[in-house]
Design a protein around this motif. Structure first.
Motif, short mmCIF file in Angstrom:
data_model
loop_
_atom_site.label_atom_id
_atom_site.label_comp_id
_atom_site.label_asym_id
_atom_site.label_seq_id
_atom_site.Cartn_x
_atom_site.Cartn_y
_atom_site.Cartn_z
N VAL B 96 0.84 -1.20 0.00
CA VAL B 96 0.00 0.00 0.00
C VAL B 96 0.87 1.24 0.00
O VAL B 96 0.65 2.19 -0.77
CB VAL B 96 -0.95 -0.01 1.22
N ARG B 97 1.93 1.23 0.85
CA ARG B 97 2.76 2.43 1.00
C ARG B 97 3.55 2.74 -0.28
O ARG B 97 3.84 3.89 -0.55
CB ARG B 97 3.71 2.26 2.19
N ARG B 98 3.88 1.70 -1.02
CA ARG B 98 4.54 1.93 -2.30
C ARG B 98 3.64 2.66 -3.28
O ARG B 98 4.10 3.34 -4.18
CB ARG B 98 4.93 0.58 -2.93
N ARG B 99 2.34 2.49 -3.11
CA ARG B 99 1.38 3.02 -4.08
C ARG B 99 0.69 4.29 -3.64
O ARG B 99 -0.08 4.88 -4.40
CB ARG B 99 0.31 1.95 -4.35
N VAL B 100 0.91 4.67 -2.38
CA VAL B 100 0.17 5.80 -1.83
C VAL B 100 1.11 6.93 -1.41
O VAL B 100 2.10 6.69 -0.72
CB VAL B 100 -0.68 5.36 -0.62
N GLY B 101 0.81 8.13 -1.86
CA GLY B 101 1.48 9.32 -1.34
C GLY B 101 0.49 10.06 -0.47
O GLY B 101 -0.60 10.41 -0.92
N TYR B 102 0.86 10.28 0.79
CA TYR B 102 -0.10 10.82 1.75
C TYR B 102 0.37 12.16 2.28
O TYR B 102 1.49 12.29 2.76
CB TYR B 102 -0.27 9.83 2.89
N MET B 103 -0.49 13.14 2.19
CA MET B 103 -0.19 14.45 2.76
C MET B 103 -1.23 14.74 3.83
O MET B 103 -2.40 14.99 3.52
CB MET B 103 -0.24 15.51 1.66
N PRO B 104 -0.84 14.68 5.11
CA PRO B 104 -1.80 14.85 6.19
C PRO B 104 -2.32 16.29 6.28
O PRO B 104 -1.81 17.17 5.58
CB PRO B 104 -1.01 14.49 7.45
N ASP B 105 -3.34 16.47 7.11
CA ASP B 105 -3.95 17.81 7.21
C ASP B 105 -2.98 18.83 7.83
O ASP B 105 -2.92 19.95 7.40
CB ASP B 105 -5.28 17.77 7.97
N ASN B 106 -2.25 18.38 8.87
CA ASN B 106 -1.25 19.28 9.42
C ASN B 106 0.10 18.87 8.87
O ASN B 106 0.70 17.91 9.31
CB ASN B 106 -1.21 19.18 10.95
N ILE B 107 0.55 19.62 7.86
CA ILE B 107 1.82 19.23 7.28
C ILE B 107 2.94 19.72 8.18
O ILE B 107 3.04 20.88 8.50
CB ILE B 107 2.02 19.78 5.86
N GLY B 108 3.75 18.78 8.64
CA GLY B 108 4.94 19.15 9.38
C GLY B 108 6.13 18.97 8.47
O GLY B 108 6.20 18.00 7.72
N VAL B 109 7.04 19.92 8.49
CA VAL B 109 8.25 19.79 7.69
C VAL B 109 9.45 19.98 8.60
O VAL B 109 9.33 20.55 9.67
CB VAL B 109 8.28 20.81 6.54
N TYR B 110 10.59 19.45 8.17
CA TYR B 110 11.81 19.67 8.95
C TYR B 110 12.38 21.03 8.56
O TYR B 110 13.00 21.17 7.51
CB TYR B 110 12.82 18.57 8.68
N GLY B 111 12.15 22.02 9.42
CA GLY B 111 12.52 23.38 9.09
C GLY B 111 14.00 23.60 8.95
O GLY B 111 14.45 24.52 8.27
N ASP B 112 14.80 22.72 9.59
CA ASP B 112 16.24 22.94 9.60
C ASP B 112 16.91 22.43 8.32
O ASP B 112 18.09 22.67 8.11
CB ASP B 112 16.86 22.28 10.83
#
Ligand SMILES: Nc1ncnc2c1ncn2[C@@H]1O[C@H](COP(=O)(O)OP(=O)(O)O)[C@@H](O)[C@H]1O
Ligand SMILES: [Mg+2]
Lengths: 360, 332
Positions: B96-112
């Motif tokens: 499933v993970r190979r086939r799915v790109g998931y962007m959650p509602d609260n996008i967290g990014v590594y700011g550094d």
């Protein structure tokens, strides 16, 4: 493929954490501060010991010099353990909870990384950072070595125990970080556990000792496993091996943990204080006095010349000779800490694994 | 009262045989997620055809994010199943993970990190070999129009840029299905337009897209399929035009009942509304689950309903949520 790329590919989490730690000035600050403090302590100690010696007795003898080296060694070791106790939870507590707080964990969880790689990456990074600090303090151990009284083997074994303790604490803390959702909570829980492992076991041991002393007429010595989760006790125990081998010519020099008497050719360090605490106490009723600790020579082994080695400090190793089939204290420590580490890792992995019943 | 018993919206029955030209990539069957006694997702069924842009529309708390988390292999359903290309996340999560790109509602990014390092990190996390990183990352940055921000710190990017970077992250392993949970929320109008364009471009590239919003108008223009969700249930599913037609019927209120049925009532004024509410609760044996204003003066209507309930005139009604579900002004 460069080594950096190879690390980045094998465990991206480890790579990112290391890179981040390396690029923040905080890390350099911590190392510098730690080394300054440690160097100051070692220098002050050396001054006190040698100054005292030359002032009262002229040039120090060989055993005295050896004991200075041993004292320095134990001081540095002690500070290493304290450092590990303070810094490993600090390094690790934010690992999982921090990702949760920043909302970055889910992206990792849906990737092809296994929960194991995520947790191992986090633990690996904080252990690596701790190793860096320990390596930075090696020159001070080298000073102790050059003064004399300790061997490479002793340094090696003691460092091994410190490192093992660091790894164990990282595993315990990563579990805290995976259980508690907020970083602040994870930090509190981790330091709470450290306090329990160190302070709690000391208090528990002391209480048991009192109970034991008020009951029988034999020496009051609670089971050593009470202290087996205490990294400070473990390091005190391994460093004691070398110390007892080489200072058994001065059996009557101990004056309690809090009054280091530099006039004696005697190893004095916070670690010896720890050993004192674990020393068998005379019963309160048996002999009518309880003002210990009187030296109680107990055979602990046979040295390479066939002489019986006696130790005046007590401590948990004597448990082994008291009732022959007991495992040595350090083995108890290794077994218990390995169990704690494995449990910590398992909990962390389980908490990171998805799909899960609730969003984690 | 004459429309009592009329269904609110045309419901396309999902059990009907699919046209062969639109095979489903995602299938949900009786998908349910309970949190204690709350049914966050309540026995829903849907099919997402390959190549479609499937919009899940509903107010806050409708169960959209919970549904997405189950599709994205994060959450264990309480009951029912969802499959992605016939793989069940419970048993084949890696497939499933190979086939799915998931962007959650609260996008967290590594700011550094820099934008390029951020994407490299996820390329590695998707087990892509280092040799392939640079062309892949550059292509993705180009696609989301961040090529000039390649070496910028993620912290320094605007919200819209972070959103696009996040989208690039979800695309790193070239997934068949993209799950985007409220990607437009918090974006300014210009960024929304850009996002819509990007979605259409991705659809042209052959991606199937599952996207959510609480505003119908926001997605109407880009979606090929729309499902209206509220209170954990899907109330309508169909083409955007059909959904819109069904909702443009005047000043009306939709009432959802706990037995799963939904009915729509015309509302002339607040008084009849209050009377209607009392009548419903007293005379209808079914529990009222929620009210959804269907059109015009939504806020006023909402206040009337909740005030009536709060005043104790209605005893058993449960106003789950009455959000401006279908906001005609939004997104224009
Ligand atoms: N972890 C949780 N524990 C308890 N309730 C939850 C949890 N996650 C979501 N909910 C509840 O489930 C319902 C659906 O939430 P959600 O799927 O986030 O809705 P949406 O994305 O449509 O706004 C809400 O009522 C929410 O409060
Ligand atoms: Mg949501």
């Amino acid at each position: 493929m460069s080594i950096v790329d190879a690390v980045a590919w094998r465990n991206p989490v480890l790579h990112r954490e290391l890179k981040q730690r390396a690029s923040t000035p905080r890390m350099m600050l911590v190392i510098t501060l730690y080394l300054v403090v440690l160097t100051a302590v070692v220098f002050a100690l050396y001054q006190a010991r040698t100054g005292d010696r030359t002032g009262s007795f002229g040039q120090p003898g060989v055993t005295e010099i050896a004991s200075i080296g041993q004292s320095l060694f134990e001081y540095v070791l002690f500070f290493m353990v304290i450092l590990v106790l303070f810094i490993v939870p600090g390094f690790t507590a934010s690992s999982i909870a921090g990702e949760r707080e920043r909302q970055t964990l889910r992206a990792l969880q849906v990737s092809l990384l296994s929960p194991r790689s995520i947790v191992f990456g986090k633990v690996g990074a904080s252990v690596a950072a701790t190793v860096l600090l320990l390596v930075a303090s090696l020159p001070l151990l080298a000073v102790a070595y050059l003064i004399g009284g300790i061997t490479f083997g002793e340094i090696f074994i003691s460092l091994g125990v410190v490192l093992f303790a660091a790894f164990g604490l990282a595993c315990i803390t990563v579990a805290c970080s995976a259980i508690v959702k907020r970083v602040s909570g994870a930090i509190l829980l981790a330091y709470g556990i450290v306090l329990l492992l160190v302070g709690g076991t000391f208090v528990g041991y002391a209480v048991l000792q009192e109970v034991d002393a008020s009951r029988g007429s034999d020496l009051a010595q609670p089971p050593s496993w009470v202290m087996a989760a205490n990294p400070l006790a473990a390091v005190a125990d391994v460093s004691q091996r070398s110390v007892s081998d080489q200072t058994d010519d001065d059996q009557f020099g101990e004056f309690g943990p809090f009054g280091p008497s530099f006039g004696n050719s005697q190893v004095e360090s916070p670690l010896s204080a720890v050993r004192d605490l674990m020393q068998p106490k005379f019963p309160q009723n048996g002999f009518g006095f309880n003002d210990g600790p009187f030296p109680v020579p107990i055979p602990v082994g046979i040295d390479e010349f066939g002489n019986v080695i006696q130790d005046n400090r007590g401590g948990n190793d004597q448990g082994a000779s008291d009732d022959g089939d007991r495992v040595p204290f350090i083995a108890e420590f290794f077994i218990l800490f390995t169990a704690l580490s494995v449990t910590g890792l398992a909990i962390a992995i389980w908490r990171v694994r998805t799909p899960a019943r609730t969003e984690r | 009262m004459s429309t009592l018993g009329t269904s609110v919206m045309p419901v396309v029955p999902i059990s009907s045989p699919e046209p062969p030209s639109r095979p489903a990539l995602v299938r949900a069957r009786s998908l349910t997620k309970n949190y204690g006694s709350l049914a966050a997702v309540d026995n829903i069924d849907f099919d997402i055809p390959r190549g479609s842009i499937f919009g899940l529309i509903g107010p806050n708390g409708a169960g959209k994010s919970t549904t997405f988390a189950m599709v994205a292999s994060l959450l264990i359903p309480t009951s029912g199943t969802v499959t992605i290309a016939d793989f069940n996340p419970m048993t084949d999560r890696m497939q499933v993970r190979r086939r799915v790109g998931y962007m959650p509602d609260n996008i967290g990014v590594y700011g550094d990190l820099t934008a390029v390092d951020y994407l490299r990190f996820f390329a590695a996390s998707y087990r892509i070999k280092p040799k392939a990183w640079d062309p892949l990352v550059d292509g993705l940055l180009e696609l989301v129009d961040l090529a000039d921000k390649r070496d910028a710190q993620v912290d320094s990017l605007s919200r819209g840029m972070k959103q696009r970077l996040s989208l690039a992250r979800a695309l790193v392993h070239d997934p068949e299905l993209l799950i985007l949970d409220e990607p437009a929320s918090g974006l300014d109008p210009r960024a929304r337009v850009e996002l819509r364009e990007l979605l259409l471009q991705l659809a042209r590239m052959g991606k199937t897209i599952l996207i959510s919003s609480h505003i119908l108008a926001e997605l109407e223009a880009v979606c090929s399929d729309i499902a209206i969700m509220e209170g954990g249930r899907i109330h309508a599913i169909g083409a955007p035009a059909d959904i819109r037609a069904a909702t443009n019927t005047g000043s009306r209120i939709a009432v959802a009942f706990t037995d799963g049925s939904t009915e729509e009532y015309p509302v002339s004024d607040a008084l009849t509304q209050a009377a209607l509410l009392r009548r419903l609760v007293i005379e209808d044996p079914r529990d009222v689950l929620s009210f959804a204003p269907v059109d015009a003066d939504l806020e006023g209507l909402y206040m009337q309903i909740t005030d009536t309930v709060r005043a104790g005139e209605v005893e058993t009604a449960a106003v789950a949520s009455v959000d401006p579900l279908l906001d005609p002004m939004a997104g224009t």
